[in-house]
Design a protein around this motif. Structure first.
Motif, mmCIF file in Angstrom:
data_model
loop_
_atom_site.group_PDB
_atom_site.id
_atom_site.type_symbol
_atom_site.label_atom_id
_atom_site.label_comp_id
_atom_site.label_asym_id
_atom_site.label_seq_id
_atom_site.Cartn_x
_atom_site.Cartn_y
_atom_site.Cartn_z
ATOM 1 N N VAL A 2 -5.323 -2.310 3.010
ATOM 2 C CA VAL A 2 -4.381 -1.296 3.441
ATOM 3 C C VAL A 2 -3.942 -0.443 2.254
ATOM 4 N N GLN A 3 -3.861 0.852 2.472
ATOM 5 C CA GLN A 3 -3.312 1.771 1.475
ATOM 6 C C GLN A 3 -2.037 2.400 2.040
ATOM 7 N N LEU A 4 -1.094 2.677 1.130
ATOM 8 C CA LEU A 4 0.190 3.257 1.505
ATOM 9 C C LEU A 4 0.338 4.612 0.831
ATOM 10 N N VAL A 5 0.743 5.607 1.595
ATOM 11 C CA VAL A 5 0.918 6.948 1.054
ATOM 12 C C VAL A 5 2.315 7.446 1.421
ATOM 13 N N GLU A 6 3.121 7.690 0.373
ATOM 14 C CA GLU A 6 4.469 8.189 0.593
ATOM 15 C C GLU A 6 4.490 9.716 0.597
ATOM 16 N N SER A 7 5.470 10.256 1.286
ATOM 17 C CA SER A 7 5.713 11.697 1.276
ATOM 18 C C SER A 7 7.176 11.947 1.603
ATOM 19 N N GLY A 8 7.604 13.184 1.344
ATOM 20 C CA GLY A 8 8.951 13.577 1.722
ATOM 21 C C GLY A 8 9.932 13.718 0.591
ATOM 22 N N CYS A 22 6.185 6.725 4.848
ATOM 23 C CA CYS A 22 5.150 5.892 4.244
ATOM 24 C C CYS A 22 4.108 5.609 5.312
ATOM 25 N N ALA A 23 2.956 6.232 5.152
ATOM 26 C CA ALA A 23 1.877 6.060 6.115
ATOM 27 C C ALA A 23 0.902 5.013 5.593
ATOM 28 N N ALA A 24 0.639 4.013 6.414
ATOM 29 C CA ALA A 24 -0.296 2.956 6.053
ATOM 30 C C ALA A 24 -1.646 3.219 6.717
ATOM 31 N N SER A 25 -2.700 2.882 5.975
ATOM 32 C CA SER A 25 -4.048 3.110 6.502
ATOM 33 C C SER A 25 -4.443 2.062 7.524
ATOM 34 N N GLY A 26 -3.653 0.999 7.630
ATOM 35 C CA GLY A 26 -3.891 -0.036 8.615
ATOM 36 C C GLY A 26 -2.572 -0.640 9.050
ATOM 37 N N ASP A 89 20.952 8.551 -6.995
ATOM 38 C CA ASP A 89 19.817 8.210 -6.148
ATOM 39 C C ASP A 89 18.507 8.782 -6.695
ATOM 40 N N THR A 90 18.604 9.584 -7.742
ATOM 41 C CA THR A 90 17.406 10.150 -8.350
ATOM 42 C C THR A 90 16.487 9.040 -8.855
ATOM 43 N N ALA A 91 15.243 9.061 -8.399
ATOM 44 C CA ALA A 91 14.289 8.009 -8.744
ATOM 45 C C ALA A 91 12.938 8.336 -8.123
ATOM 46 N N VAL A 92 11.954 7.574 -8.533
ATOM 47 C CA VAL A 92 10.682 7.555 -7.801
ATOM 48 C C VAL A 92 10.807 6.470 -6.742
ATOM 49 N N TYR A 93 10.543 6.830 -5.502
ATOM 50 C CA TYR A 93 10.658 5.904 -4.393
ATOM 51 C C TYR A 93 9.259 5.416 -4.009
ATOM 52 N N TYR A 94 9.134 4.099 -3.926
ATOM 53 C CA TYR A 94 7.847 3.473 -3.643
ATOM 54 C C TYR A 94 7.897 2.725 -2.321
ATOM 55 N N CYS A 95 6.820 2.818 -1.603
ATOM 56 C CA CYS A 95 6.636 2.019 -0.399
ATOM 57 C C CYS A 95 5.896 0.746 -0.766
ATOM 58 N N ASN A 96 6.250 -0.346 -0.130
ATOM 59 C CA ASN A 96 5.634 -1.638 -0.436
ATOM 60 C C ASN A 96 5.405 -2.435 0.848
ATOM 61 N N LEU A 102 -0.847 -10.996 -0.863
ATOM 62 C CA LEU A 102 -1.233 -9.608 -1.090
ATOM 63 C C LEU A 102 0.023 -8.736 -1.162
ATOM 64 N N ASP A 103 0.093 -7.905 -2.204
ATOM 65 C CA ASP A 103 1.254 -7.056 -2.447
ATOM 66 C C ASP A 103 0.732 -5.649 -2.732
ATOM 67 N N ILE A 104 1.053 -4.713 -1.856
ATOM 68 C CA ILE A 104 0.503 -3.371 -1.962
ATOM 69 C C ILE A 104 1.626 -2.360 -2.172
ATOM 70 N N TRP A 105 1.383 -1.434 -3.126
ATOM 71 C CA TRP A 105 2.341 -0.376 -3.434
ATOM 72 C C TRP A 105 1.710 0.993 -3.197
ATOM 73 N N GLY A 106 2.521 1.935 -2.785
ATOM 74 C CA GLY A 106 2.098 3.314 -2.756
ATOM 75 C C GLY A 106 2.218 3.932 -4.131
ATOM 76 N N GLN A 107 1.856 5.211 -4.219
ATOM 77 C CA GLN A 107 1.872 5.893 -5.516
ATOM 78 C C GLN A 107 3.260 6.396 -5.890
ATOM 79 N N GLY A 108 4.156 6.432 -4.935
ATOM 80 C CA GLY A 108 5.526 6.859 -5.194
ATOM 81 C C GLY A 108 5.744 8.326 -4.880
ATOM 82 N N THR A 109 6.987 8.643 -4.550
ATOM 83 C CA THR A 109 7.383 10.030 -4.322
ATOM 84 C C THR A 109 8.708 10.259 -5.039
ATOM 85 N N LEU A 110 8.801 11.369 -5.755
ATOM 86 C CA LEU A 110 9.960 11.636 -6.596
ATOM 87 C C LEU A 110 11.081 12.272 -5.786
#
Length: 115
Positions: A2-8, A22-26, A89-96, A102-110
């Protein structure tokens, strides 16, 4: 896998709102936990809001009352609605998604909040 892609993410003024996706590929329905973490400059990554197995939610104290995590299982997507945003609240937000083995992270969204 599974891959995770953050946006927004983006730049908003204090008091404003953003919705992260956070959209997951599965399917992540079977994950032990699924949700959002963040990492501010010079700080460690911290939990923001997650779903646990069984569908309950955990929020960081800083997020309670302002942020809401939700999910659309049909779209394999998890959302984070953030209201009353603050400069801290300023940060890079990651989906997990975590299954234990198995531990999967997205690339993050600022997310940047201006005062």
């Amino acid at each position: 896998q599974v891959q995770l892609v953050e946006s927004g993410g983006g730049l908003v003024q204090a008091g404003g709102s953003l919705r992260l996706s956070c959209a997951a590929s599965g399917s992540t329905f079977s994950a032990n936990t699924m949700g959002w973490y963040r990492q501010a400059p010079g700080k460690q990554r911290e939990l923001v809001a997650i779903f646990t197995s069984g569908g309950s939610t955990n929020y960081a104290d800083s997020a309670k009352g302002r942020f809401t995590i939700s999910r659309d299982n049909a779209k394999n997507t998890v959302y984070l609605q953030m209201n009353s945003l603050k400069p801290e609240d300023t940060a890079v937000y990651y989906c997990n998604a975590n299954w234990g083995y198995l531990d999967i992270w997205g690339q993050g969204t600022l997310v940047t909040i201006s005062s």
